[in-house]
Design an enzyme around this catalytic site. Structure first.
Site, short mmCIF file in Angstrom:
data_model
loop_
_atom_site.label_atom_id
_atom_site.label_comp_id
_atom_site.label_asym_id
_atom_site.label_seq_id
_atom_site.Cartn_x
_atom_site.Cartn_y
_atom_site.Cartn_z
N ASN A 4 58.61 38.75 21.38
CA ASN A 4 57.58 38.14 22.05
C ASN A 4 57.76 36.74 22.75
O ASN A 4 58.49 35.91 22.30
CB ASN A 4 56.24 38.18 21.14
CG ASN A 4 55.88 39.43 20.54
OD1 ASN A 4 56.60 39.95 19.64
ND2 ASN A 4 54.99 40.00 21.38
N CYS A 5 56.78 36.52 23.66
CA CYS A 5 56.76 35.31 24.37
C CYS A 5 56.04 34.36 23.22
O CYS A 5 55.61 34.70 22.04
CB CYS A 5 55.66 35.18 25.47
SG CYS A 5 56.28 36.42 26.78
N GLY A 6 56.21 33.07 23.45
CA GLY A 6 55.42 32.16 22.51
C GLY A 6 54.45 31.32 23.33
O GLY A 6 54.38 30.97 24.40
N SER A 210 55.75 30.15 26.37
CA SER A 210 57.22 30.01 26.92
C SER A 210 57.45 31.69 26.88
O SER A 210 57.09 32.33 25.86
CB SER A 210 57.98 29.57 25.58
OG SER A 210 57.44 30.31 24.41
N ASN A 232 50.99 36.84 24.41
CA ASN A 232 52.51 36.88 24.05
C ASN A 232 53.15 38.24 23.96
O ASN A 232 54.00 38.31 23.28
CB ASN A 232 52.46 36.28 22.45
CG ASN A 232 52.03 37.39 21.41
OD1 ASN A 232 51.17 38.06 21.73
ND2 ASN A 232 52.36 37.25 20.23
#
Length: 247
Positions: A4-6, A210, A232
């Site tokens: 996953n994205c942050g 991110s 995310n």
């Protein structure tokens, strides 16, 4: 493929703007390296971004230096634009936006080159880097401050997006919020954008993101892909989930 994205957020619950909120949010995203895609060269990231309230006092000072007056807080909207590096194509897109703003009953105030430091980026990010500018739009007398003015700006953005060439992208266009983003490693966001390090850049809300690309390629546009929130997971993953269920 299922990483996953942050994401992270810092909010002053009393609505008091400060540079500390912005600084702390940037620190969060810098700690999210394990939730950010990195190219094989180790110098280019999948993308990092920050969404804050408009730093009105900061922008009023900056535009004053450029010789135009944007008025008081709530009286102007700001667009963050990714334009082509080609000057002719860029000028064509800028003119198109100015015309659309006027057609939508708004007044265009001026452009600002966003201070950037490309030397901190990897070659892949620099090679496809857009020309980054801010455009300022005046609130019309017949639109109240806040969401009513933002609705007018939203319409102008959508008309522009449907008219402009694919080489132009609007990161945000609002009288309340703004997005700074790009194809960065987590530590490059504040290094690349000089504005974010300025102590006069203040906000009571800061959302950071991110990117960890799982099923679409990294690009400047796809960094921090939302203008009103952060999430995310790649939204188009839902199609793959549905297909698996059908299978």
């Amino acid at each position: 493929e299922h990483d996953n994205c942050g994401i992270g957020a810092v909010v002053n619950i009393n609505g008091i703007k400060s540079h500390t909120v912005v600084d702390n949010a940037l620190t969060i995203v810098e700690k999210l390296e394990h939730r950010a895609g990195i190219d094989a060269d180790g110098k280019t990231g999948d993308g990092v971004g920050i969404l804050t309230q408009l730093p009105c006092d900061f922008l009023m000072e900056e535009t004053e230096k450029l010789g135009f007056n944007i008025g008081e807080k709530g009286d102007f909207g700001v667009g963050m634009f990714f334009f082509p590096q080609d000057e002719l194509a860029r000028n064509r897109a800028k003119k198109m936006f100015e015309i659309i703003v006027e057609k939508e009953g708004l007044e265009f105030l001026g452009w600002r080159d966003v201070p950037t430091f490309p030397n901190v980026l990897g070659k892949k990010a620099v090679d496809c880097m857009p020309y980054i500018m801010q455009g300022f739009v005046k609130r019309p007398a017949n639109a109240a401050k806040g969401i009513e003015f933002d609705r007018r700006l939203y319409v102008a953005r959508r008309v522009f997006e449907q008219t402009a060439e694919d080489t132009t992208y609007v990161c945000s266009l609002s009288s309340r919020t703004i997005v700074y983003k790009g194809m960065f490693l987590v530590g490059q966001l504040r290094q690349f954008f000089g504005d974010l390090e300025n102590p006069d850049y203040e906000s009571a809300i800061a959302l950071v993101h991110s990117r960890f690309s799982t099923n679409t390629n990294p690009s400047w546009e796809r960094a921090h892909p939302n203008r009103f929130m952060v999430h995310n997971g790649e939204i188009n993953t839902i199609k793959g989930n549905a297909d698996r269920m059908l299978a």
